[in-house]
Design an enzyme around this catalytic site. Structure first.
Site, PDB file in Angstrom:
ATOM      1  N   THR B 153      -2.228  10.484 118.875  1.00 52.40           N
ATOM      2  CA  THR B 153      -1.806  11.663 118.103  1.00 52.40           C
ATOM      3  C   THR B 153      -2.192  11.422 116.640  1.00 52.40           C
ATOM      4  O   THR B 153      -3.290  11.778 116.242  1.00 52.40           O
ATOM      5  CB  THR B 153      -0.296  11.960 118.244  1.00 52.40           C
ATOM      6  OG1 THR B 153       0.453  10.778 117.995  1.00 52.40           O
ATOM      7  CG2 THR B 153       0.014  12.456 119.641  1.00 52.40           C
ATOM      8  N   LYS B 179      -0.523   3.926 122.432  1.00 53.13           N
ATOM      9  CA  LYS B 179      -0.650   4.793 121.266  1.00 53.13           C
ATOM     10  C   LYS B 179       0.543   4.540 120.365  1.00 53.13           C
ATOM     11  O   LYS B 179       1.617   4.144 120.821  1.00 53.13           O
ATOM     12  CB  LYS B 179      -0.713   6.268 121.637  1.00 53.13           C
ATOM     13  CG  LYS B 179       0.637   6.868 122.011  1.00 53.13           C
ATOM     14  CD  LYS B 179       0.620   8.380 122.025  1.00 53.13           C
ATOM     15  CE  LYS B 179       0.568   8.972 120.649  1.00 53.13           C
ATOM     16  NZ  LYS B 179       1.861   8.934 119.921  1.00 53.13           N
ATOM     17  N   THR B 190       5.982   9.495 119.165  1.00 53.07           N
ATOM     18  CA  THR B 190       6.100   8.851 120.476  1.00 53.07           C
ATOM     19  C   THR B 190       5.241   7.601 120.583  1.00 53.07           C
ATOM     20  O   THR B 190       4.103   7.572 120.150  1.00 53.07           O
ATOM     21  CB  THR B 190       5.676   9.854 121.559  1.00 53.07           C
ATOM     22  OG1 THR B 190       6.688  10.827 121.656  1.00 53.07           O
ATOM     23  CG2 THR B 190       5.492   9.175 122.903  1.00 53.07           C
ATOM     24  N   GLU B 274       1.755   5.280 110.408  1.00 51.29           N
ATOM     25  CA  GLU B 274       1.259   6.421 109.645  1.00 51.29           C
ATOM     26  C   GLU B 274       1.074   6.073 108.174  1.00 51.29           C
ATOM     27  O   GLU B 274       2.030   5.886 107.446  1.00 51.29           O
ATOM     28  CB  GLU B 274       2.202   7.603 109.844  1.00 51.29           C
ATOM     29  CG  GLU B 274       2.073   8.118 111.273  1.00 51.29           C
ATOM     30  CD  GLU B 274       3.154   9.112 111.662  1.00 51.29           C
ATOM     31  OE1 GLU B 274       4.090   9.304 110.881  1.00 51.29           O
ATOM     32  OE2 GLU B 274       3.024   9.682 112.752  1.00 51.29           O
ATOM     33  N   ASN B 397       2.993  13.538 107.729  1.00 52.16           N
ATOM     34  CA  ASN B 397       4.163  14.115 108.382  1.00 52.16           C
ATOM     35  C   ASN B 397       4.618  15.439 107.806  1.00 52.16           C
ATOM     36  O   ASN B 397       5.392  16.156 108.431  1.00 52.16           O
ATOM     37  CB  ASN B 397       5.300  13.099 108.408  1.00 52.16           C
ATOM     38  CG  ASN B 397       5.014  12.037 109.442  1.00 52.16           C
ATOM     39  OD1 ASN B 397       4.870  12.352 110.603  1.00 52.16           O
ATOM     40  ND2 ASN B 397       4.874  10.804 108.994  1.00 52.16           N
TER      41      ASN B 397
END
Lengths: 402, 402
Positions: B153, B179, B190, B274, B397
């Protein structure tokens, strides 16, 4: 900006630059009552309480009246060991001597960098400057604003609130001044607040009232629970108005006013949260018990993903649901409803059939809105005020040594 | 990049674009064993488990062998109510039919946006593409890499690890693909991981082993505890190597290998957190009990202020101390020591007298380092891997609907 704020009688204020912060930024404040004031306080629950907190706790536990409050920014005097307490005592000693007060009637707060020794000499120089200021322009809004500015760290603006209250004994005033805190969990930026009144109140009543008020104001913004080493709320009642409050209705009026001041300061703190662009009320209702409501409320209010979605004005209810789900509370997913203001987004744990993305987006674009989460599993509820998580938050905290 | 990764025998892989994500991004992956494989899994503890988690739990609880694993990105099939489970069943049904497998031997995972209905038709079209791919180039690294890419993702790169292990029965291989997840508390992005081996293991042994391994790997990065609606770790042992492992020494070798794969994937996840620029190991030792060590470790690893200081390469030990202090554990501040790698920063709760700012700064400039917190109050310890909090985290985000 604060020209019209009501200021209670019998208090003088000063704020100076003594050299703890760079350039000419104000970094030392004095709040001085004309007479010893009944003093209540709520302190941080952090296991590394800073030296001024350790000293302040002893004073408050002893029931000492307080007349002078000295607050420095730029240095927290935290993690400074025994020397930290010695330094607080030294500053208090000099402050008392200069103001001709017993040392026990002086109260010291600090905020700023952790782990550096308190620059006592610099502060004592500042005390002289403050005392000089007292002779000039220490009464009224401009002086109060300088004091409010001197206690700021990453705050963008000073925070002052005043209310006037009618009692059966006459009019009294409550004035509050505070400095903020970063608005993200876990928060360690220090929150300091000083609530002053010219009413006279009995100590035990005043202490109990302050605890209740803090619990419904400063403890309802997403900073507590993760308290800094220095967090302090001090409440002083000097009685200079001549109104001694004992009647139940008068005490209720006082508590209402105190709550209003504390809640307005809390809102200011959230709005001025580090880099914040939104103030969002998280309301969890229908919980099986109060602890469950609070846990879920804190999980949502402290979620970095929820807070970045607020910043992005993204009506991302999935992140809210996910935070509800990991809060550690047994819930029934198929009963949960979520609304943004009055827009129902989730019904029974899934997207509401009538929900339209543009309605949610419209709410998220507002600077202030609410997120209501109804668990439909009981009667208890809990509310927190939180902010968004922004680029500026990262900039401030990657660069600022706090 | 993954050309030389060891790939276990008897597995084929495919990754295609079916239309769940934009442009030509791969969004549907297939992991296919040549025969039914012994299957163990660990699922999210979130109270809003997604539909594929609900279905997967039933399969694993039933002890079903698994042969085909289908994973889509772009849609989490979470908060989709009963329809979500119906959709999983529909996809599994078609997948089984096309591959000529019993429905019980197919396993479905999803990751992506929460609360949108699963686009079943789109996925079924993708299943056809996948099956077409199986005929061509489904064995080996390129195929595995396409599968690893299709489950991403916000990940920047695919995550694949393989190890070869000598056992008394011969050589076996363990291959893992995962992932990632945003690297900040609270985390709801997730995490999916698939650990595959060509060894044969008894189901009960395999399940117990996976739980221990997850607890020392994926549960030791700062994402768990705040699990997403979809988190899943699935482990398949197909036995194609012909090595049936029952001896204790062989099972230990298998577990060591499985742990190595899981820990390497965990490190990859943290490094690809991230916007992350740092991977930091938080080590709490000398705790009175394991729960205390874990609480303090999580408080520090999840602190946004600590994580932004890492990003700013600021050896801000005050924020670490403050996080230790609010973790909710009774500690003795005057016993606490803190080091950055081998640089002692705090001794006995205050700045170490020999500490020099430039030594701390040098450690913080490294891409990987450790923060050691010794409470000197017992024998227990706990370790977590965390990352820094960056501008890019906020960008990702605020913009990404996950």
């Amino acid at each position: 900006m604060f020209e019209n704020v009501k200021i209670c009688a019998g208090f003088r204020f000063a704020g100076v630059h003594c050299g703890l912060k760079s350039a000419d930024m104000l970094d030392l404040a004095l709040l001085l009552s004309d007479c010893p004031a009944t003093a209540a306080a709520v302190f941080t629950e952090n296991r590394f309480p800073a030296a001024p907190v350790l000293c302040g706790r002893k004073q408050i536990a002893a029931g000492d009246k307080i007349q002078a409050v000295l607050i420095n920014s730029g240095n927290a005097n935290a993690c400074t060991g025994h020397q930290g307490e010695v330094d607080v005592a030294a500053v208090a000693e000099v402050l008392g001597a200069v103001l001709e007060l017993p040392r026990a009637q002086t109260f010291i707060s600090s905020t700023g960098v952790i782990g550096e020794p308190l620059p006592v000499t610099t502060i004592l120089k500042g005390v002289e400057l403050l005392v000089g200021d007292l002779e000039k322009d220490a009464v009224g809004n401009a002086a109060l604003q300088r004091a409010a500015q001197a206690i700021m760290t990453t705050d963008k603006s000073p925070k002052i609130v005043g209310v006037e209250i009618e009692t059966s004994m006459g009019v009294i005033i409550i004035t509050g001044v505070a400095k903020g805190a970063g608005m993200i969990h876990p928060n360690m930026a220090t929150m300091l607040a000083y609530l002053l009144t010219d009413a006279e109140v009995e100590l035990e009543t005043w202490s109990a009232m302050l605890k209740r008020v803090v619990d419904r104001s400063f403890n309802r913004i997403s900073v507590d629970g993760d308290m800094s080493t220095n967090d302090t709320v001090l409440a002083l009642a000097n009685g200079v108005s001549g109104c001694s409050l004992v009647r139940e209705s008068d005490l209720e009026a006082l508590e209402d006013g105190l709550l209003k001041v504390a809640q307005e300061l809390s809102l200011m703190i959230v709005k001025d949260g580090e880099g914040a662009t939104k103030a969002v009320e998280i309301i969890v209702s229908g919980a099986p018990d109060a602890a469950a409501a609070e846990k879920i409320c804190r999980a949502v209010a402290n979620s970095a993903l929820v807070k970045t979605a607020f910043f992005g004005q993204d009506a991302n209810w999935g992140r809210i649901i996910a935070a509800v789900g990991y809060a550690g509370v047994e819930i029934e997913p198929e009963l949960v409803n979520v609304s943004f203001d009055k827009v129902r987004v989730v019904s029974g744990g899934i997207r509401d059939p009538h929900y339209r993305e543009e309605d949610g987006a419209a709410v998220l674009q507002k600077p202030e809105f609410s997120v209501k989460i109804d668990l439909q599993s009981g009667e208890d509820e809990f509310t927190l005020l939180t902010s968004d998580l922004t680029h500026e938050y990262v900039s401030i905290n990657a660069d600022y040594r706090s």
